[in-house]
Every structure is written in C-alpha cells, then in structure tokens.
Design a protein around this motif. Structure first.
Motif, mmCIF file in Angstrom:
data_model
loop_
_atom_site.group_PDB
_atom_site.id
_atom_site.type_symbol
_atom_site.label_atom_id
_atom_site.label_comp_id
_atom_site.label_asym_id
_atom_site.label_seq_id
_atom_site.Cartn_x
_atom_site.Cartn_y
_atom_site.Cartn_z
ATOM 1 N N UNK A 71 0.860 -1.181 0.000
ATOM 2 C CA UNK A 71 0.000 0.000 0.000
ATOM 3 C C UNK A 71 0.900 1.236 0.000
ATOM 4 N N UNK A 72 0.841 2.005 -1.101
ATOM 5 C CA UNK A 72 1.599 3.254 -1.178
ATOM 6 C C UNK A 72 0.993 4.289 -0.250
ATOM 7 N N UNK A 82 -4.544 16.664 6.518
ATOM 8 C CA UNK A 82 -3.210 16.471 7.116
ATOM 9 C C UNK A 82 -3.123 17.103 8.498
ATOM 10 N N UNK A 83 -4.018 18.012 8.804
ATOM 11 C CA UNK A 83 -3.985 18.708 10.094
ATOM 12 C C UNK A 83 -4.372 17.758 11.215
ATOM 13 N N UNK A 84 -3.966 18.080 12.424
ATOM 14 C CA UNK A 84 -4.284 17.223 13.566
ATOM 15 C C UNK A 84 -5.704 17.473 14.091
ATOM 16 N N UNK A 85 -6.288 18.621 13.776
ATOM 17 C CA UNK A 85 -7.627 18.938 14.276
ATOM 18 C C UNK A 85 -8.684 18.092 13.567
ATOM 19 N N UNK A 86 -9.708 17.710 14.308
ATOM 20 C CA UNK A 86 -10.855 17.020 13.728
ATOM 21 C C UNK A 86 -11.805 18.092 13.221
ATOM 22 N N UNK A 87 -12.226 17.948 11.971
ATOM 23 C CA UNK A 87 -13.095 18.938 11.334
ATOM 24 C C UNK A 87 -14.487 18.375 11.111
ATOM 25 N N UNK A 88 -15.460 19.270 11.087
ATOM 26 C CA UNK A 88 -16.845 18.910 10.766
ATOM 27 C C UNK A 88 -17.431 20.025 9.928
ATOM 28 N N UNK A 89 -18.234 19.645 8.942
ATOM 29 C CA UNK A 89 -18.882 20.623 8.073
ATOM 30 C C UNK A 89 -20.004 21.320 8.840
ATOM 31 N N UNK A 90 -20.063 22.650 8.718
ATOM 32 C CA UNK A 90 -21.135 23.411 9.359
ATOM 33 C C UNK A 90 -22.338 23.471 8.421
ATOM 34 N N UNK A 116 -1.898 12.265 10.006
ATOM 35 C CA UNK A 116 -1.105 12.310 8.790
ATOM 36 C C UNK A 116 -1.566 11.305 7.742
ATOM 37 N N UNK A 117 -1.090 11.493 6.529
ATOM 38 C CA UNK A 117 -1.352 10.535 5.451
ATOM 39 C C UNK A 117 -0.775 9.174 5.826
ATOM 40 N N UNK A 118 0.331 9.169 6.540
ATOM 41 C CA UNK A 118 0.943 7.918 6.975
ATOM 42 C C UNK A 118 -0.012 7.126 7.863
ATOM 43 N N UNK A 119 -0.751 7.806 8.729
ATOM 44 C CA UNK A 119 -1.703 7.137 9.614
ATOM 45 C C UNK A 119 -2.862 6.541 8.817
ATOM 46 N N UNK A 120 -3.352 7.268 7.821
ATOM 47 C CA UNK A 120 -4.426 6.755 6.961
ATOM 48 C C UNK A 120 -3.921 5.538 6.196
ATOM 49 N N UNK A 121 -2.692 5.629 5.707
ATOM 50 C CA UNK A 121 -2.083 4.512 4.976
ATOM 51 C C UNK A 121 -1.988 3.284 5.870
ATOM 52 N N UNK A 122 -1.504 3.456 7.089
ATOM 53 C CA UNK A 122 -1.369 2.339 8.024
ATOM 54 C C UNK A 122 -2.731 1.724 8.358
ATOM 55 N N UNK A 123 -3.744 2.550 8.577
ATOM 56 C CA UNK A 123 -5.083 2.046 8.900
ATOM 57 C C UNK A 123 -5.670 1.266 7.723
ATOM 58 N N UNK A 124 -5.492 1.773 6.498
ATOM 59 C CA UNK A 124 -6.011 1.075 5.319
ATOM 60 C C UNK A 124 -5.257 -0.235 5.104
#
Length: 187
Positions: A45-46, A55-63, A80-88
């Motif tokens: 997995x690339x 990429x930001x550490x804050x959790x965002x939600x659409x208003x 980070x993208x690395x964390x998403x990569x590891x989870x996938x």
C-alpha cells in the motif's frame, strides 16, 4: 521584586493561553468475520494522498453553511497521510488472506501488486454522514494481475455526536474502502 512579579504574571498568561490539552482520537479498522482470498499473495500500500485539510491534527466537521470547522478540544491521534495509509493497510490485511503492508515493502521478495489511493474528500458532513471519496489504482509491475483504476464514494452514518462518533465513522469508511478494494482483487 518587580521582575519577579512580571515573570509570575507572564507565566500565568502563558499557561492560560495554552488552554486544556485536546483529547486525541484513533481511527481503528475492525476485523471481518472471514478473510477472503485474493488473486495475489501480497500487496504493498503506497502512501495515501489526502487533501491538505486532512493532514492537520484537528478534527473537522462541516457546518450548516458548508464551512469546515474545528471540533473543540479534539484532535486525531495521528492525522497524517501515513496514519491513513497504516489504517487502510491494516484493514486490508485483516480482510484478506494476502500479505499486506504499507510502503516501504518489508520483505525481500517484491509484492505482487501495489495499491495507490488518492482521497479527494474526507469530511464529517452537516447532514450526519461521514464521507470519503477519491480514486484507487492497483499496479502490477511484473504483470501478475491486470492493472486497474476505480473511483470510490463512501458515506456512513455518524452514530452519535462529537469527535468519537467521527472517529468511529472514519474507521468504518476506511473498512468499506478496504472491502471495495478486496472485492476488486478477489479471485
């Protein structure tokens, strides 16, 4: 004494400006009941490409206005993208009988195929859903399987309010993406 008072005031104002530390939330994949066999024995997995705001550490939600707003006192444990990569990669590894790992490939024998994922949108929507959309491609440099490129658009319902619900929905969405990729690679 005046310098000591100034120093003490400076310390008090500095600590007040820091505020309380934010709670941190993990995105964790779940294990399916029965792993499926793939046409390949191994998959690299690339690094997943995510939008800059993801990429930001804050959790965002659409208003309600469509703006992405920071959820108060909540951050991703690793945004980070690395964390998403590891989870996938972990989700694919749990869902299949193939050896799956994030890049760099850890084994001497190269992986049979390589997965590239580009997430274009990842957001907790104002309507109570969590959405990820984008594109994934599987390349097989040695021609072990036919290469392909697919789009995905996954929405899951938030099972509550707040950052914990967003984190759970993010994990479920990544699991659904892993399922979609696995089914495309199924024997």
């Amino acid at each position: 004494m005046p310098n000591l008072r100034v120093s003490a005031l400076f310390l008090v104002f500095t600590l007040a400006a820091c505020g309380a530390p934010a709670d941190r939330y993990l995105v964790e994949p779940s294990a399916p009941p029965e792993p499926i066999a793939l046409r390949i024995a191994s998959l690299e997995v690339g690094e997943v490409v995510v939008p800059a705001y993801a990429e930001a550490s804050e959790i965002l939600k659409e208003s309600e206005t469509g703006a992405l707003e920071v959820v108060d006192s909540a951050e991703w444990a690793d945004g980070s993208a690395r964390a998403v990569t590891a989870a996938l990669a972990r989700s694919l590894d749990l869902r299949t009988r193939a050896d799956v790992a994030a890049e760099p490939w850890p084994l001497t024998e190269p992986a049979a195929a390589r997965l590239e994922v580009r997430i274009e949108s990842v957001v907790a929507r104002a309507d109570g859903t969590f959405q990820i959309s984008g594109q994934f491609a599987v390349a097989s440099p040695e021609g072990r399987i036919r290469e392909f490129l697919d789009r995905f658009d996954i929405s899951v319902a938030l099972d509550g309010e707040g950052p914990a619900a967003i984190a759970r929905a993010n994990g479920r969405a990544l699991d659904m993406l892993a399922d979609q990729i696995a089914l495309r690679l199924r024997r």
